[in-house]
Design an enzyme around this catalytic site. Structure first.
Site, PDB file in Angstrom:
ATOM      1  N   ARG A  56      27.124  68.118 -28.341  1.00  0.00           N
ATOM      2  CA  ARG A  56      28.031  69.178 -28.787  1.00  0.00           C
ATOM      3  C   ARG A  56      29.428  68.673 -29.107  1.00  0.00           C
ATOM      4  NH1 ARG A  56      25.778  72.209 -24.961  1.00  0.00           N
ATOM      5  NH2 ARG A  56      24.773  70.256 -24.515  1.00  0.00           N
ATOM      6  N   THR A  57      29.938  67.732 -28.353  1.00  0.00           N
ATOM      7  CA  THR A  57      31.326  67.328 -28.597  1.00  0.00           C
ATOM      8  C   THR A  57      31.459  66.619 -29.947  1.00  0.00           C
ATOM      9  OG1 THR A  57      31.645  67.146 -26.226  1.00  0.00           O
ATOM     10  CG2 THR A  57      33.306  66.112 -27.595  1.00  0.00           C
ATOM     11  N   LYS A  84      26.759  43.164 -31.589  1.00  0.00           N
ATOM     12  CA  LYS A  84      26.981  41.759 -31.937  1.00  0.00           C
ATOM     13  C   LYS A  84      28.157  41.213 -31.136  1.00  0.00           C
ATOM     14  CE  LYS A  84      25.289  42.449 -36.642  1.00  0.00           C
ATOM     15  NZ  LYS A  84      25.696  42.536 -38.044  1.00  0.00           N
ATOM     16  N   ARG A 106      35.171  58.746 -27.541  1.00  0.00           N
ATOM     17  CA  ARG A 106      34.497  58.975 -26.251  1.00  0.00           C
ATOM     18  C   ARG A 106      34.032  57.622 -25.740  1.00  0.00           C
ATOM     19  NH1 ARG A 106      30.085  63.396 -24.375  1.00  0.00           N
ATOM     20  NH2 ARG A 106      32.008  64.612 -24.362  1.00  0.00           N
ATOM     21  N   HIS A 134      38.775  65.169 -20.126  1.00  0.00           N
ATOM     22  CA  HIS A 134      38.100  65.723 -21.304  1.00  0.00           C
ATOM     23  C   HIS A 134      38.983  66.876 -21.792  1.00  0.00           C
ATOM     24  CE1 HIS A 134      35.105  66.751 -24.115  1.00  0.00           C
ATOM     25  NE2 HIS A 134      34.060  66.910 -23.346  1.00  0.00           N
TER      26      HIS A 134
END
Ligand code: NCD
Length: 307
Positions: A56-57, A84, A106, A134
Protein backbone atom coordinates in the site's frame (compact mmCIF):
# COMPACT_ATOMS: atom_id res chain seq x y z
CA UNK A 1 6.05 22.79 5.81
CA UNK A 2 9.40 24.56 5.81
CA UNK A 3 11.70 21.51 5.90
CA UNK A 4 13.06 20.26 2.60
CA UNK A 5 12.48 16.61 3.48
CA UNK A 6 9.99 14.67 5.61
CA UNK A 7 12.07 12.30 7.72
CA UNK A 8 10.31 12.26 11.07
CA UNK A 9 6.86 13.36 12.23
CA UNK A 10 8.30 15.35 15.14
CA UNK A 11 10.03 17.68 12.65
CA UNK A 12 6.63 18.90 11.50
CA UNK A 13 5.27 19.80 14.92
CA UNK A 14 1.57 20.44 15.52
CA UNK A 15 1.49 23.39 13.10
CA UNK A 16 3.11 21.38 10.32
CA UNK A 17 0.66 18.52 10.85
CA UNK A 18 -2.24 20.99 10.72
CA UNK A 19 -0.88 22.44 7.49
CA UNK A 20 -0.78 18.98 5.88
CA UNK A 21 -4.33 18.24 7.16
CA UNK A 22 -5.71 21.45 5.64
CA UNK A 23 -4.10 20.83 2.27
CA UNK A 24 -5.25 17.20 2.37
CA UNK A 25 -8.88 18.38 2.48
CA UNK A 26 -8.50 19.84 -1.00
CA UNK A 27 -6.75 16.74 -2.34
CA UNK A 28 -9.52 14.51 -0.96
CA UNK A 29 -11.86 16.62 -3.05
CA UNK A 30 -9.60 16.10 -6.11
CA UNK A 31 -9.50 12.34 -5.46
CA UNK A 32 -13.30 12.21 -5.56
CA UNK A 33 -13.53 13.77 -9.03
CA UNK A 34 -14.30 11.66 -12.12
CA UNK A 35 -10.81 12.65 -13.36
CA UNK A 36 -8.81 12.72 -10.11
CA UNK A 37 -5.85 14.68 -11.42
CA UNK A 38 -4.41 18.18 -11.14
CA UNK A 39 -1.41 19.59 -13.06
CA UNK A 40 0.44 20.82 -9.93
CA UNK A 41 3.62 18.77 -10.42
CA UNK A 42 3.61 18.35 -14.19
CA UNK A 43 7.15 17.80 -15.46
CA UNK A 44 8.43 16.68 -12.05
CA UNK A 45 9.72 13.18 -11.36
CA UNK A 46 9.16 11.30 -8.12
CA UNK A 47 11.21 8.14 -7.60
CA UNK A 48 10.41 5.49 -5.04
CA UNK A 49 13.41 3.68 -3.66
CA UNK A 50 12.10 0.70 -1.71
CA UNK A 51 14.49 -1.72 -0.01
CA UNK A 52 11.62 -3.49 1.73
CA UNK A 53 8.39 -5.14 0.64
CA UNK A 54 5.41 -2.87 0.45
CA UNK A 55 2.03 -2.90 -1.22
CA UNK A 56 0.00 0.00 0.00
CA UNK A 57 2.69 2.54 0.79
CA UNK A 58 4.48 2.25 -2.56
CA UNK A 59 1.26 2.26 -4.57
CA UNK A 60 -0.13 5.08 -2.47
CA UNK A 61 2.88 7.35 -3.13
CA UNK A 62 2.75 6.43 -6.80
CA UNK A 63 -0.97 7.24 -7.04
CA UNK A 64 -0.36 10.50 -5.17
CA UNK A 65 2.44 11.57 -7.52
CA UNK A 66 0.40 10.68 -10.61
CA UNK A 67 -2.67 12.53 -9.39
CA UNK A 68 -0.43 15.59 -9.20
CA UNK A 69 0.68 14.84 -12.80
CA UNK A 70 4.26 14.02 -11.79
CA UNK A 71 6.15 11.26 -13.59
CA UNK A 72 7.02 8.30 -11.40
CA UNK A 73 9.85 5.81 -11.43
CA UNK A 74 10.19 2.78 -9.28
CA UNK A 75 13.37 1.34 -7.93
CA UNK A 76 12.91 -2.20 -6.77
CA UNK A 77 15.73 -3.94 -4.96
CA UNK A 78 15.02 -7.35 -6.46
CA UNK A 79 15.82 -6.16 -10.01
CA UNK A 80 18.49 -3.57 -9.23
CA UNK A 81 22.27 -3.27 -9.05
CA UNK A 82 22.03 -3.64 -5.27
CA UNK A 83 22.49 -7.33 -5.97
CA UNK A 84 25.72 -6.43 -7.74
CA UNK A 85 26.94 -4.82 -4.52
CA UNK A 86 26.07 -1.16 -5.12
CA UNK A 87 25.93 0.90 -1.94
CA UNK A 88 22.91 2.94 -0.84
CA UNK A 89 24.90 6.13 -1.43
CA UNK A 90 25.91 5.20 -4.98
CA UNK A 91 22.39 4.09 -5.78
CA UNK A 92 20.92 7.36 -4.49
CA UNK A 93 23.48 9.46 -6.37
CA UNK A 94 22.93 7.48 -9.58
CA UNK A 95 19.18 8.03 -9.40
CA UNK A 96 19.66 11.71 -8.59
CA UNK A 97 21.96 12.11 -11.60
CA UNK A 98 19.06 11.06 -13.84
CA UNK A 99 17.16 14.13 -12.71
CA UNK A 100 14.67 13.43 -9.97
CA UNK A 101 12.67 15.96 -7.98
CA UNK A 102 11.87 13.83 -4.93
CA UNK A 103 12.91 10.46 -3.52
CA UNK A 104 10.53 8.33 -1.47
CA UNK A 105 12.66 5.92 0.57
CA UNK A 106 11.76 2.78 2.52
CA UNK A 107 14.60 0.87 4.13
CA UNK A 108 15.02 -1.80 6.82
CA UNK A 109 17.61 0.34 8.67
CA UNK A 110 16.58 3.20 10.96
CA UNK A 111 18.04 6.46 9.67
CA UNK A 112 18.61 5.35 6.05
CA UNK A 113 16.27 8.02 4.57
CA UNK A 114 18.06 10.71 6.62
CA UNK A 115 21.37 9.50 5.24
CA UNK A 116 20.03 9.63 1.70
CA UNK A 117 18.80 13.17 2.37
CA UNK A 118 22.32 14.16 3.38
CA UNK A 119 23.72 12.90 0.07
CA UNK A 120 21.20 14.22 -2.45
CA UNK A 121 19.90 17.72 -3.03
CA UNK A 122 16.24 16.86 -3.73
CA UNK A 123 13.61 16.37 -0.99
CA UNK A 124 13.43 12.90 0.60
CA UNK A 125 10.30 11.38 2.12
CA UNK A 126 10.72 8.66 4.71
CA UNK A 127 8.29 5.88 3.73
CA UNK A 128 9.30 3.72 6.72
CA UNK A 129 12.77 3.06 8.16
CA UNK A 130 13.26 -0.05 10.27
CA UNK A 131 11.59 0.24 13.68
CA UNK A 132 12.08 3.98 13.63
CA UNK A 133 9.47 6.13 11.87
CA UNK A 134 6.70 6.16 9.30
CA UNK A 135 5.64 9.82 9.19
CA UNK A 136 3.14 9.66 6.32
CA UNK A 137 1.30 6.81 8.08
CA UNK A 138 0.96 9.04 11.16
CA UNK A 139 -0.32 11.89 8.99
CA UNK A 140 -2.94 9.75 7.29
CA UNK A 141 -4.02 8.34 10.65
CA UNK A 142 -4.41 11.84 12.13
CA UNK A 143 -6.36 12.87 9.06
CA UNK A 144 -8.61 9.81 9.24
CA UNK A 145 -9.43 10.40 12.91
CA UNK A 146 -10.00 14.09 12.25
CA UNK A 147 -12.43 13.23 9.45
CA UNK A 148 -14.49 11.12 11.88
CA UNK A 149 -14.23 13.41 14.94
CA UNK A 150 -14.09 17.20 15.33
CA UNK A 151 -10.45 17.02 16.46
CA UNK A 152 -7.87 14.81 18.11
CA UNK A 153 -7.62 17.04 21.17
CA UNK A 154 -8.66 15.16 24.30
CA UNK A 155 -9.32 11.85 22.50
CA UNK A 156 -8.18 8.69 24.26
CA UNK A 157 -6.33 6.41 21.86
CA UNK A 158 -5.07 2.89 22.65
CA UNK A 159 -2.28 1.53 20.44
CA UNK A 160 -2.28 -2.24 20.84
CA UNK A 161 0.23 -4.92 19.96
CA UNK A 162 3.76 -5.14 18.67
CA UNK A 163 4.92 -1.70 19.78
CA UNK A 164 8.55 -2.78 20.05
CA UNK A 165 9.07 -3.40 16.33
CA UNK A 166 6.63 -0.80 15.07
CA UNK A 167 7.69 2.38 13.31
CA UNK A 168 3.97 3.14 13.00
CA UNK A 169 3.65 3.18 16.81
CA UNK A 170 6.64 5.52 17.17
CA UNK A 171 5.38 8.04 14.63
CA UNK A 172 1.78 7.80 15.81
CA UNK A 173 2.58 8.31 19.50
CA UNK A 174 4.35 11.52 18.53
CA UNK A 175 1.66 12.70 16.14
CA UNK A 176 -1.33 11.84 18.34
CA UNK A 177 0.16 13.50 21.42
CA UNK A 178 1.25 16.58 19.43
CA UNK A 179 -2.40 16.91 18.39
CA UNK A 180 -3.55 16.71 22.01
CA UNK A 181 -4.71 13.09 22.29
CA UNK A 182 -3.93 10.85 25.28
CA UNK A 183 -2.23 7.62 24.25
CA UNK A 184 -2.20 4.29 26.09
CA UNK A 185 0.04 1.50 24.84
CA UNK A 186 -1.32 -2.00 25.39
CA UNK A 187 1.02 -4.94 24.83
CA UNK A 188 2.60 -7.93 26.49
CA UNK A 189 5.84 -6.79 28.19
CA UNK A 190 7.95 -8.64 25.60
CA UNK A 191 6.48 -6.51 22.82
CA UNK A 192 7.19 -3.17 24.49
CA UNK A 193 10.46 -1.30 23.86
CA UNK A 194 13.09 -1.94 26.59
CA UNK A 195 12.66 1.66 27.80
CA UNK A 196 9.71 3.98 27.47
CA UNK A 197 11.54 6.93 29.01
CA UNK A 198 10.43 10.07 27.23
CA UNK A 199 7.33 8.47 25.70
CA UNK A 200 4.32 10.61 26.71
CA UNK A 201 2.09 7.58 27.19
CA UNK A 202 0.41 5.32 29.71
CA UNK A 203 1.05 1.60 29.50
CA UNK A 204 -1.25 -1.31 30.26
CA UNK A 205 -1.25 -5.06 29.83
CA UNK A 206 -5.02 -5.34 30.33
CA UNK A 207 -6.83 -4.72 27.05
CA UNK A 208 -10.25 -5.57 28.51
CA UNK A 209 -9.86 -2.79 31.08
CA UNK A 210 -8.68 -0.23 28.51
CA UNK A 211 -11.22 -0.82 25.71
CA UNK A 212 -14.33 0.64 27.40
CA UNK A 213 -12.47 3.92 28.04
CA UNK A 214 -11.09 4.70 24.58
CA UNK A 215 -12.31 6.70 21.59
CA UNK A 216 -9.98 4.91 19.19
CA UNK A 217 -8.34 1.48 19.31
CA UNK A 218 -5.38 1.24 16.94
CA UNK A 219 -4.17 -2.31 16.30
CA UNK A 220 -0.69 -3.21 15.10
CA UNK A 221 0.41 -6.20 13.09
CA UNK A 222 2.63 -8.76 14.81
CA UNK A 223 5.83 -8.08 12.88
CA UNK A 224 7.17 -11.60 12.72
CA UNK A 225 9.78 -10.57 10.13
CA UNK A 226 11.38 -8.19 12.66
CA UNK A 227 11.48 -10.59 15.60
CA UNK A 228 14.85 -12.19 16.04
CA UNK A 229 13.70 -14.27 18.99
CA UNK A 230 10.39 -15.81 20.01
CA UNK A 231 8.70 -13.08 22.01
CA UNK A 232 5.32 -14.76 22.14
CA UNK A 233 4.42 -18.25 23.32
CA UNK A 234 2.08 -18.59 20.32
CA UNK A 235 -0.13 -16.47 18.10
CA UNK A 236 -3.16 -18.13 19.66
CA UNK A 237 -2.17 -16.93 23.10
CA UNK A 238 -1.50 -13.47 21.71
CA UNK A 239 -5.01 -13.34 20.25
CA UNK A 240 -6.48 -14.56 23.54
CA UNK A 241 -4.76 -11.74 25.47
CA UNK A 242 -4.47 -8.89 23.00
CA UNK A 243 -6.51 -9.58 19.86
CA UNK A 244 -9.61 -7.49 19.11
CA UNK A 245 -11.95 -10.47 19.06
CA UNK A 246 -15.68 -10.12 18.48
CA UNK A 247 -16.26 -10.51 22.22
CA UNK A 248 -13.78 -7.76 23.04
CA UNK A 249 -15.17 -5.41 20.40
CA UNK A 250 -18.40 -5.41 22.44
CA UNK A 251 -16.51 -3.73 25.29
CA UNK A 252 -15.92 -0.65 23.12
CA UNK A 253 -18.09 2.44 23.46
CA UNK A 254 -20.80 2.69 20.78
CA UNK A 255 -19.00 5.44 18.88
CA UNK A 256 -15.43 4.09 19.27
CA UNK A 257 -13.31 3.75 16.15
CA UNK A 258 -11.11 0.80 15.11
CA UNK A 259 -7.96 1.36 13.05
CA UNK A 260 -5.08 -0.69 11.62
CA UNK A 261 -2.25 0.41 9.29
CA UNK A 262 -2.38 -2.80 7.25
CA UNK A 263 -1.47 -5.39 6.27
CA UNK A 264 -3.93 -7.02 8.69
CA UNK A 265 -3.54 -10.51 10.02
CA UNK A 266 -7.21 -11.27 10.29
CA UNK A 267 -7.82 -13.67 13.13
CA UNK A 268 -4.61 -12.66 14.96
CA UNK A 269 -4.64 -9.01 16.09
CA UNK A 270 -8.12 -8.37 14.73
CA UNK A 271 -11.04 -10.72 14.14
CA UNK A 272 -12.11 -10.87 10.50
CA UNK A 273 -15.64 -9.76 11.37
CA UNK A 274 -14.40 -6.81 13.46
CA UNK A 275 -12.23 -5.54 10.61
CA UNK A 276 -15.38 -5.23 8.50
CA UNK A 277 -17.60 -3.50 11.08
CA UNK A 278 -18.84 0.03 10.27
CA UNK A 279 -16.66 1.40 13.11
CA UNK A 280 -13.54 0.10 11.34
CA UNK A 281 -11.75 2.85 9.42
CA UNK A 282 -9.21 0.57 7.73
CA UNK A 283 -10.23 1.27 4.14
CA UNK A 284 -10.69 4.98 4.86
CA UNK A 285 -7.11 5.04 6.14
CA UNK A 286 -5.93 3.66 2.80
CA UNK A 287 -8.05 6.08 0.77
CA UNK A 288 -6.91 9.07 2.84
CA UNK A 289 -3.30 7.92 2.48
CA UNK A 290 -3.24 8.95 -1.17
CA UNK A 291 -4.57 12.45 -0.47
CA UNK A 292 -2.20 12.94 2.48
CA UNK A 293 0.78 11.92 0.32
CA UNK A 294 -0.38 14.32 -2.39
CA UNK A 295 -0.29 17.07 0.23
CA UNK A 296 3.20 16.05 1.39
CA UNK A 297 4.63 15.89 -2.14
CA UNK A 298 3.00 19.18 -3.04
CA UNK A 299 4.36 20.93 0.05
CA UNK A 300 7.87 19.55 -0.43
CA UNK A 301 8.13 20.12 -4.16
CA UNK A 302 6.38 23.47 -4.06
CA UNK A 303 5.27 25.25 -7.15
CA UNK A 304 8.75 26.03 -8.47
CA UNK A 305 10.10 23.69 -11.15
CA UNK A 306 13.65 22.38 -10.88
CA UNK A 307 16.14 24.97 -12.16
C1 NCD B 1 3.24 -0.69 8.12
C2 NCD B 1 4.73 -0.66 7.85
O1 NCD B 1 5.19 -1.13 6.82
O2 NCD B 1 5.40 -0.11 8.68
N1 NCD B 1 2.46 -0.86 6.99
C3 NCD B 1 2.18 0.22 6.23
O3 NCD B 1 3.04 0.96 5.80
N2 NCD B 1 0.88 0.45 5.99
C4 NCD B 1 2.88 -1.58 9.22
C5 NCD B 1 3.18 -3.04 9.08
O4 NCD B 1 3.94 -3.47 8.21
O5 NCD B 1 2.65 -3.79 9.91
Amino acid sequence: MTASSLLSIGDLGADGIDEVMTLTDSFVEVSQRAMPKVPALRGRTVVSLFYEDSTRTRLSFEAAARRLSADTMNFSVSTSSVHKGESLRDTALTIEAMGVDALVVRHPSAGAPAQVASWVSCPVVNAGDGWHEHPTQALLDCYTIRSARPSLAGLRIAIVGDIKHSRVARSNVTAFTLMGAEVTLVAPPTLLPPSLAGWPVEVSTDLDAVLPKVDVVYLLRIQAERQAEALLPSLREYTAGYGLTERRAELLADDALVMHPGPMNRGVEIAAAVADLPCSLVTRQVANGVAVRMAVLFLLLGAEPRG
